[in-house]
Design a protein around this motif. Structure first.
Motif, short mmCIF file in Angstrom:
data_model
loop_
_atom_site.label_atom_id
_atom_site.label_comp_id
_atom_site.label_asym_id
_atom_site.label_seq_id
_atom_site.Cartn_x
_atom_site.Cartn_y
_atom_site.Cartn_z
N MET A 182 0.84 -1.21 0.00
CA MET A 182 0.00 0.00 0.00
C MET A 182 0.87 1.26 0.00
N PRO A 183 0.48 2.27 -0.80
CA PRO A 183 1.29 3.49 -0.87
C PRO A 183 1.01 4.38 0.35
N ILE A 184 2.05 4.71 1.07
CA ILE A 184 1.92 5.56 2.27
C ILE A 184 2.27 7.00 1.91
N ILE A 185 1.43 7.91 2.33
CA ILE A 185 1.65 9.33 2.00
C ILE A 185 2.82 9.85 2.84
N THR A 186 3.83 10.39 2.14
CA THR A 186 5.00 10.92 2.85
C THR A 186 5.07 12.45 2.77
N GLU A 187 4.38 13.03 1.79
CA GLU A 187 4.49 14.47 1.59
C GLU A 187 3.28 14.96 0.80
N ALA A 188 2.88 16.19 1.05
CA ALA A 188 1.84 16.81 0.21
C ALA A 188 2.19 18.29 0.08
N ARG A 189 2.28 18.75 -1.17
CA ARG A 189 2.69 20.15 -1.44
C ARG A 189 1.53 20.93 -2.02
N VAL A 190 1.40 22.17 -1.58
CA VAL A 190 0.37 23.06 -2.15
C VAL A 190 1.07 24.03 -3.09
N VAL A 191 0.68 24.01 -4.36
CA VAL A 191 1.33 24.85 -5.36
C VAL A 191 0.34 25.93 -5.80
N VAL A 192 0.71 27.19 -5.59
CA VAL A 192 -0.12 28.32 -6.03
C VAL A 192 0.60 28.94 -7.22
N THR A 193 -0.10 29.06 -8.33
CA THR A 193 0.54 29.55 -9.56
C THR A 193 -0.47 30.34 -10.39
N THR A 249 -3.05 23.93 -6.51
CA THR A 249 -2.96 22.50 -6.81
C THR A 249 -2.30 21.79 -5.64
N LEU A 250 -2.84 20.63 -5.29
CA LEU A 250 -2.23 19.80 -4.25
C LEU A 250 -1.50 18.65 -4.93
N LYS A 251 -0.26 18.44 -4.55
CA LYS A 251 0.47 17.27 -5.06
C LYS A 251 0.80 16.36 -3.88
N VAL A 252 0.29 15.15 -3.92
CA VAL A 252 0.50 14.17 -2.84
C VAL A 252 1.58 13.19 -3.30
N VAL A 253 2.54 12.92 -2.43
CA VAL A 253 3.66 12.03 -2.76
C VAL A 253 3.65 10.83 -1.80
N CYS A 254 3.87 9.63 -2.36
CA CYS A 254 3.86 8.41 -1.53
C CYS A 254 5.26 7.80 -1.43
N ASP A 255 5.40 6.89 -0.47
CA ASP A 255 6.72 6.31 -0.20
C ASP A 255 7.26 5.50 -1.38
N ASP A 256 6.38 5.00 -2.26
CA ASP A 256 6.86 4.24 -3.42
C ASP A 256 7.15 5.16 -4.61
#
Ligand code: KDG
Ligand code: MG
Length: 403
Positions: free
Chosen positions: A1-12, A20-27
């Motif tokens: 299962m992919p575990i969420i390690t980071e989530a970035r909020v990008v304003v552009t 925009t939200l970018k969610v990053v997983c451990d894999d």
């Protein structure tokens, strides 16, 4: 299962503002979600960065429904555009991740395609009836089978939905709210003339739509609906503000013109009474402002019981991420109706590369795994946020009115 390690909020701001939200997983898998709330962008950015992101770290990205319930019920403060847009961004990103892990486009996870593509409607607008009809003819030549018509109102300096000469229409047009002047009487005289001319020029086979943008009282909207009946409109949209939902029953008693509503809705609770009373024909709530794919799917399922179809909002303030998510859902559900298409500027499309494609009056989400859309963060960083507001509207005597 992919575990969420980071989530970035990008304003552009490539042409206009997007969050925009970018969610990053451990894999290494990533997912994107649109969090843009036009004119109030930074409220959602803060809601995400300050309140939601810390709650996501360490969670199993596959548990989409549980995370949705956790963010909705867990906040205690339910509903509202800021909350529901923030939850929507997380939801879209998680569906994107699930699709990528499965190696499937999201529409396959939602049950597979129920149709070949999502019929879209384009925007034809102009200062005069003749200009608007010319714009509609150009859309027809590009393959559009459904066209929204908005024209200038004689005696008013500017009108909702009508672009300034030589510019693409973009409503958030000021670093403070610009002010426009409104006359219901002048407007109600011109719109039937516009529809008569358009039907004459375009023939019977093109769907014609119109956005009233919340400006009429119920009985005025009933009059407009009745006046347009000879021209067989596909719908009139937001005929009256939807806080007073009984107003829609009154419109219904007087006209068979179909009614679309819901682009400012953020919850199934905003739509429930209108759907169950069969006062509307199309529900315009969107993935981005109404809690993501998970919640919009629930609204669509309720609507389906009452033969109400979807007609999702798709103005330029909904990013290509929201458009992709809407298309995956629209392709899969049984009661898709139509999708609004207001094409993004090339500079926006460059920041959000996407797999969805237009052909013959329809959009298809494409078959890339996940949502098939991403954000180029390096390019996004070259377009910093610019404060921008939607306009306000006043009657000719200065009274503040609905915009
Ligand atoms: O942010 C507001 C716009 O998206 C809205 O004014 C556009 O009414 C609209 C539509 O139907 O696209
Ligand atoms: Mg609208």
């Amino acid at each position: 299962m992919p575990i969420i390690t980071e989530a970035r909020v990008v304003v552009t701001s490539p042409g206009r503002n997007f969050v925009t939200l970018k969610v990053v997983c451990d894999d290494g898998t990533t997912g994107v979600g649109d969090a843009t709330l036009n004119g109030r962008e930074l409220a959602v950015a803060s809601y995400l960065a300050d309140h939601i992101v810390p709650c996501l770290i360490g969670r199993d990205a596959h548990r989409i429904e549980d995370i949705w319930q956790y963010l909705y019920k867990g906040a205690y403060w339910r509903r509202g555009p800021v909350t529901m847009t923030a939850i929507a961004a997380v939801d879209m990103a998680l569906w994107d991740i699930k699709g990528k892990v499965a190696g499937l486009p999201v529409y396959q996870l939602l049950g597979g395609a129920s149709r070949d593509g999502c019929m879209v409607y384009g925007h034809a607008n102009g200062a005069t009836i003749a200009d608007t009809v010319d714009a509609a003819l150009r859309h027809r030549a590009e393959g559009y089978r459904a066209i929204r018509l908005q024209c200038g109102v004689p005696g008013l300096a500017s009108t909702y939905g009508v672009a300034r000469p030589g510019e693409a229409y973009e409503p958030a047009d000021g670093t403070l709210p610009t002010e426009s002047v409104w006359s219901t009487e002048r407007y109600l005289r011109i719109v039937p003339e516009l529809f008569a001319a358009a039907r004459e020029a375009l023939g019977p086979d093109i769907h014609l739509l119109h956005d009233v943008h919340h400006r009429l009282t119920p009985i005025e909207a009933a009059r407009l609906g009745r006046d347009l009946e000879p021209y067989r409109p596909f719908w009139i949209e937001d005929p009256t503000p939807a806080e007073n939902q009984d107003g829609f029953r009154l419109i219904r008693q007087h006209t068979t013109t179909p009614i679309a509503v819901g682009e400012v809705f953020n919850s199934i609770w905003d739509a429930k009474a209108l759907i169950e009373s069969q006062s509307i024909d199309y529900i315009r709530a969107t993935v981005v402002h109404a809690g993501g794919i998970t919640h919009l799917r629930r609204i669509a399922a309720l609507a389906d019981l009452y033969q109400v179809r979807t007609g999702c909002h798709g103005a330029t303030d909904l990013s290509p991420v929201a458009m992709a998510a809407a298309l995956h859902l629209g392709l899969a559900i049984p009661n898709f109706g139509i999708q609004e298409l207001m094409p993004h500027l090339p500079v926006t499309q460059a920041v959000f590369p996407h797999a969805y494609r237009y052909a013959d009056g329809s959009l298809h989400p494409g078959d890339a795994p996940g949502l098939g859309v991403d954000i180029d963060e390096a390019l996004a960083a070259t377009h910093p946020y610019v404060r921008a507001y939607l306009p306000v509207n006043r009657l000719e005597d200065g009274t503040l009115w609905s915009w």
